[in-house]
Scaffold this motif. Structure first.
Motif, PDB file in Angstrom:
ATOM      1  N   VAL A   9       0.851  -1.188   0.000  1.00  0.00           N
ATOM      2  CA  VAL A   9       0.000   0.000   0.000  1.00  0.00           C
ATOM      3  C   VAL A   9       0.889   1.240   0.000  1.00  0.00           C
ATOM      4  N   SER A  10       0.525   2.198  -0.834  1.00  0.00           N
ATOM      5  CA  SER A  10       1.187   3.501  -0.879  1.00  0.00           C
ATOM      6  C   SER A  10       0.168   4.550  -0.480  1.00  0.00           C
ATOM      7  N   LEU A  11       0.554   5.384   0.452  1.00  0.00           N
ATOM      8  CA  LEU A  11      -0.339   6.416   0.975  1.00  0.00           C
ATOM      9  C   LEU A  11       0.390   7.749   0.911  1.00  0.00           C
ATOM     10  N   THR A  12      -0.264   8.742   0.325  1.00  0.00           N
ATOM     11  CA  THR A  12       0.283  10.096   0.295  1.00  0.00           C
ATOM     12  C   THR A  12      -0.615  10.984   1.142  1.00  0.00           C
ATOM     13  N   LEU A  13      -0.015  11.561   2.170  1.00  0.00           N
ATOM     14  CA  LEU A  13      -0.752  12.432   3.095  1.00  0.00           C
ATOM     15  C   LEU A  13      -0.537  13.892   2.728  1.00  0.00           C
ATOM     16  N   PRO A  14      -1.500  14.736   3.044  1.00  0.00           N
ATOM     17  CA  PRO A  14      -1.293  16.174   2.826  1.00  0.00           C
ATOM     18  C   PRO A  14      -0.278  16.692   3.840  1.00  0.00           C
ATOM     19  N   PRO A  15       0.386  17.791   3.539  1.00  0.00           N
ATOM     20  CA  PRO A  15       1.319  18.358   4.518  1.00  0.00           C
ATOM     21  C   PRO A  15       0.555  18.827   5.754  1.00  0.00           C
ATOM     22  N   ALA A  16       1.223  18.744   6.891  1.00  0.00           N
ATOM     23  CA  ALA A  16       0.603  19.201   8.137  1.00  0.00           C
ATOM     24  C   ALA A  16       0.383  20.709   8.068  1.00  0.00           C
ATOM     25  N   GLN A  17      -0.672  21.141   8.696  1.00  0.00           N
ATOM     26  CA  GLN A  17      -0.933  22.570   8.792  1.00  0.00           C
ATOM     27  C   GLN A  17      -1.715  22.857  10.062  1.00  0.00           C
ATOM     28  N   ILE A  18      -1.594  24.063  10.526  1.00  0.00           N
ATOM     29  CA  ILE A  18      -2.313  24.502  11.720  1.00  0.00           C
ATOM     30  C   ILE A  18      -3.599  25.163  11.249  1.00  0.00           C
ATOM     31  N   PHE A  19      -4.714  24.595  11.669  1.00  0.00           N
ATOM     32  CA  PHE A  19      -6.015  25.131  11.263  1.00  0.00           C
ATOM     33  C   PHE A  19      -6.547  26.183  12.231  1.00  0.00           C
ATOM     34  N   PHE A  20      -6.177  26.048  13.498  1.00  0.00           N
ATOM     35  CA  PHE A  20      -6.788  26.903  14.514  1.00  0.00           C
ATOM     36  C   PHE A  20      -5.767  27.242  15.575  1.00  0.00           C
ATOM     37  N   SER A  21      -5.648  28.491  15.903  1.00  0.00           N
ATOM     38  CA  SER A  21      -4.732  28.938  16.953  1.00  0.00           C
ATOM     39  C   SER A  21      -5.346  30.159  17.616  1.00  0.00           C
ATOM     40  N   ARG A  22      -5.848  29.979  18.795  1.00  0.00           N
ATOM     41  CA  ARG A  22      -6.472  31.097  19.515  1.00  0.00           C
ATOM     42  C   ARG A  22      -6.096  31.041  20.991  1.00  0.00           C
ATOM     43  N   LEU A  23      -6.089  32.204  21.600  1.00  0.00           N
ATOM     44  CA  LEU A  23      -5.908  32.282  23.043  1.00  0.00           C
ATOM     45  C   LEU A  23      -7.246  31.995  23.710  1.00  0.00           C
ATOM     46  N   ASP A  24      -7.191  31.452  24.896  1.00  0.00           N
ATOM     47  CA  ASP A  24      -8.402  31.220  25.671  1.00  0.00           C
ATOM     48  C   ASP A  24      -8.742  32.528  26.386  1.00  0.00           C
ATOM     49  N   ASN A  25      -9.712  33.263  25.870  1.00  0.00           N
ATOM     50  CA  ASN A  25     -10.049  34.576  26.418  1.00  0.00           C
ATOM     51  C   ASN A  25     -10.545  34.518  27.856  1.00  0.00           C
ATOM     52  N   GLU A  26     -11.074  33.379  28.283  1.00  0.00           N
ATOM     53  CA  GLU A  26     -11.526  33.257  29.672  1.00  0.00           C
ATOM     54  C   GLU A  26     -10.357  33.100  30.633  1.00  0.00           C
ATOM     55  N   LEU A  85      -3.879  -3.936   9.393  1.00  0.00           N
ATOM     56  CA  LEU A  85      -4.833  -4.407   8.391  1.00  0.00           C
ATOM     57  C   LEU A  85      -4.225  -5.486   7.493  1.00  0.00           C
ATOM     58  N   GLY A  86      -2.977  -5.841   7.754  1.00  0.00           N
ATOM     59  CA  GLY A  86      -2.347  -6.941   7.035  1.00  0.00           C
ATOM     60  C   GLY A  86      -1.389  -6.554   5.921  1.00  0.00           C
ATOM     61  N   PHE A  87      -1.189  -5.267   5.695  1.00  0.00           N
ATOM     62  CA  PHE A  87      -0.252  -4.855   4.654  1.00  0.00           C
ATOM     63  C   PHE A  87       1.173  -5.092   5.138  1.00  0.00           C
ATOM     64  N   LYS A  88       2.005  -5.666   4.261  1.00  0.00           N
ATOM     65  CA  LYS A  88       3.394  -5.979   4.601  1.00  0.00           C
ATOM     66  C   LYS A  88       4.360  -4.918   4.077  1.00  0.00           C
ATOM     67  N   ASP A  89       4.055  -4.356   2.927  1.00  0.00           N
ATOM     68  CA  ASP A  89       4.907  -3.350   2.305  1.00  0.00           C
ATOM     69  C   ASP A  89       4.141  -2.027   2.328  1.00  0.00           C
ATOM     70  N   ILE A  90       4.581  -1.130   3.190  1.00  0.00           N
ATOM     71  CA  ILE A  90       3.853   0.121   3.403  1.00  0.00           C
ATOM     72  C   ILE A  90       4.764   1.295   3.039  1.00  0.00           C
ATOM     73  N   GLU A  91       4.271   2.151   2.165  1.00  0.00           N
ATOM     74  CA  GLU A  91       5.005   3.352   1.775  1.00  0.00           C
ATOM     75  C   GLU A  91       4.113   4.554   2.049  1.00  0.00           C
ATOM     76  N   ILE A  92       4.626   5.466   2.880  1.00  0.00           N
ATOM     77  CA  ILE A  92       3.856   6.672   3.216  1.00  0.00           C
ATOM     78  C   ILE A  92       4.708   7.886   2.894  1.00  0.00           C
ATOM     79  N   ARG A  93       4.113   8.800   2.143  1.00  0.00           N
ATOM     80  CA  ARG A  93       4.777  10.039   1.758  1.00  0.00           C
ATOM     81  C   ARG A  93       3.919  11.223   2.203  1.00  0.00           C
TER      82      ARG A  93
END
Length: 104
Positions: A9-26, A85-93
């Motif tokens: 199985v070859s899996l290509t993931l999106p690049p990590a990104q920060i979706f939310f960054s806020r201070l806790d106003n309380e 899940l039983g995959f023996k050859d795993i490639e993740i990019r």
């Protein structure tokens, strides 16, 4: 993107990104306001300070490699999941992030 061929199985993931960054106003507060005798109070001072603090949190995250660590953890997670899940050859990019220059 996922490509399965038998036990591979070859899996290509999106690049990590920060979706939310806020201070806790309380849980944040103005500790002290001190304007000089002749200095007019700035009604936007607190809002500006909060925006700068939120930007600093993002800067700190970048300086300390939080996105790279998220990508590493994502790869480890999916390697374990796909292995279970039983995959023996795993490639993740990780897909290349688009830059401002490349998106115009």
């Amino acid at each position: 993107d996922v490509l399965v061929q038998g036990n591979k199985v070859s899996l290509t993931l999106p690049p990590a990104q920060i979706f939310f960054s806020r201070l806790d106003n309380e849980k944040t507060m103005v500790y002290e306001r001190d304007t000089g005798f002749l200095v007019k109070a700035d009604q936007y001072l607190e809002s500006t300070a909060r925006l700068l603090a939120e930007r600093r949190v993002l800067d700190w995250s970048e300086e300390h490699g939080i996105l790279e660590k998220a990508e590493e953890n994502g790869i480890i997670y999916f390697e374990r999941l796909l292995g279970s899940l039983g995959f023996k050859d795993i490639e993740i990019r990780i897909k290349e992030a688009l830059t401002d220059e490349g998106s115009s």
